[in-house]
Write a protein that holds these residues in place. Structure first.
Motif, PDB file in Angstrom:
ATOM      1  N   HIS A   1       0.843  -1.199   0.000  1.00  0.00           N
ATOM      2  CA  HIS A   1       0.000   0.000   0.000  1.00  0.00           C
ATOM      3  C   HIS A   1       0.872   1.240   0.000  1.00  0.00           C
ATOM      4  CE1 HIS A   1      -4.217  -1.410   0.606  1.00  0.00           C
ATOM      5  NE2 HIS A   1      -3.584  -2.511   0.985  1.00  0.00           N
ATOM      6  N   GLN A   2       0.327   2.290  -0.597  1.00  0.00           N
ATOM      7  CA  GLN A   2       1.038   3.555  -0.717  1.00  0.00           C
ATOM      8  C   GLN A   2       0.974   4.328   0.609  1.00  0.00           C
ATOM      9  OE1 GLN A   2      -0.679   5.894  -3.864  1.00  0.00           O
ATOM     10  NE2 GLN A   2       0.685   7.627  -3.468  1.00  0.00           N
TER      11      GLN A   2
ATOM     12  N   PRO B   1      10.844   1.247  -3.993  1.00  0.00           N
ATOM     13  CA  PRO B   1       9.737   2.066  -3.484  1.00  0.00           C
ATOM     14  C   PRO B   1       9.604   2.020  -1.965  1.00  0.00           C
ATOM     15  CG  PRO B   1       8.924   0.140  -4.699  1.00  0.00           C
ATOM     16  CD  PRO B   1      10.388   0.211  -4.931  1.00  0.00           C
TER      17      PRO B   1
ATOM     18  N   GLU C   1       7.843   5.281  -0.276  1.00  0.00           N
ATOM     19  CA  GLU C   1       6.633   5.507  -1.078  1.00  0.00           C
ATOM     20  C   GLU C   1       5.495   4.597  -0.626  1.00  0.00           C
ATOM     21  OE1 GLU C   1       9.449   6.452  -4.933  1.00  0.00           O
ATOM     22  OE2 GLU C   1       7.918   4.894  -5.133  1.00  0.00           O
ATOM     23  N   GLY C   2       5.851   3.524   0.035  1.00  0.00           N
ATOM     24  CA  GLY C   2       4.827   2.599   0.496  1.00  0.00           C
ATOM     25  C   GLY C   2       5.414   1.601   1.481  1.00  0.00           C
TER      26      GLY C   2
END
Ligand code: MG
Length: 157
Positions: free
Chosen positions: A10-11, A139, A144-145
């Motif tokens: 998830h972000q 990421p 970012e997540g």
């Protein structure tokens, strides 16, 4: 015996409460999602459903369904465990890893395990939760997540 794996991402966004393993965690961002976006619990649900051959979390709890908006993912996990019981499966053990550059999750690990144990009516000794950074790479490393993987072993009754 049946084995299953679950994976979820998830972000991270501002203005959301970060919840992992059912535990509210002090952090400046939270995970974006239809439910509480508890990525760890989602990975656990998918590992259990996968082991039982019962499709996936999106199939049972679609994000198009308003009933699941903002819901605690522990409730989804409880429903998954009910499904397992109905299909005569018992959980042998769960092993999960969370990928997060920040925050540090070690202080929350026992609480997360206790929450999962209560939701699954499972002894704490059958649940293992690990957390790792990705050394600043990718990421997750860039914040970012947050991601999570889980493996679950079931026993057929
Ligand atoms: Mg998810």
């Amino acid at each position: 015996m049946r084995i299953g794996q679950g994976y979820d991402v998830h972000q991270l966004v501002e203005g959301r409460q970060l919840i992992l393993g059912g535990v509210p965690i002090a952090f400046e961002k939270g995970l974006l999602g239809h439910s509480d976006a508890d990525v760890l619990v989602h990975a656990v649900c998918d590992a259990l459903l996968g082991a039982a051959g019962l499709n996936d979390i999106g199939h049972h709890f679609p994000d198009s369904d308003a009933r699941y908006k903002g819901i605690s993912s522990l409730k989804l996990l409880q429903s998954v465990c009910t499904l397992l019981a109905e299909n005569a499966y018992r959980i042998v053990n769960i092993d999960a890893t969370v990928f997060a550059q920040a925050p540090r999750l070690a202080p929350y690990r026992e609480q997360m395990r206790d929450q999962l144990a209560a939701a699954m009516h499972l002894a704490c000794g059958r649940i293992n939760i690990k957390a790792t950074t990705t050394e600043g790479l990718g990421p997750f490393g860039r914040g970012e997540g947050i991601g999570a993987m889980c493996i679950a072993l079931l026993r057929s009754l």
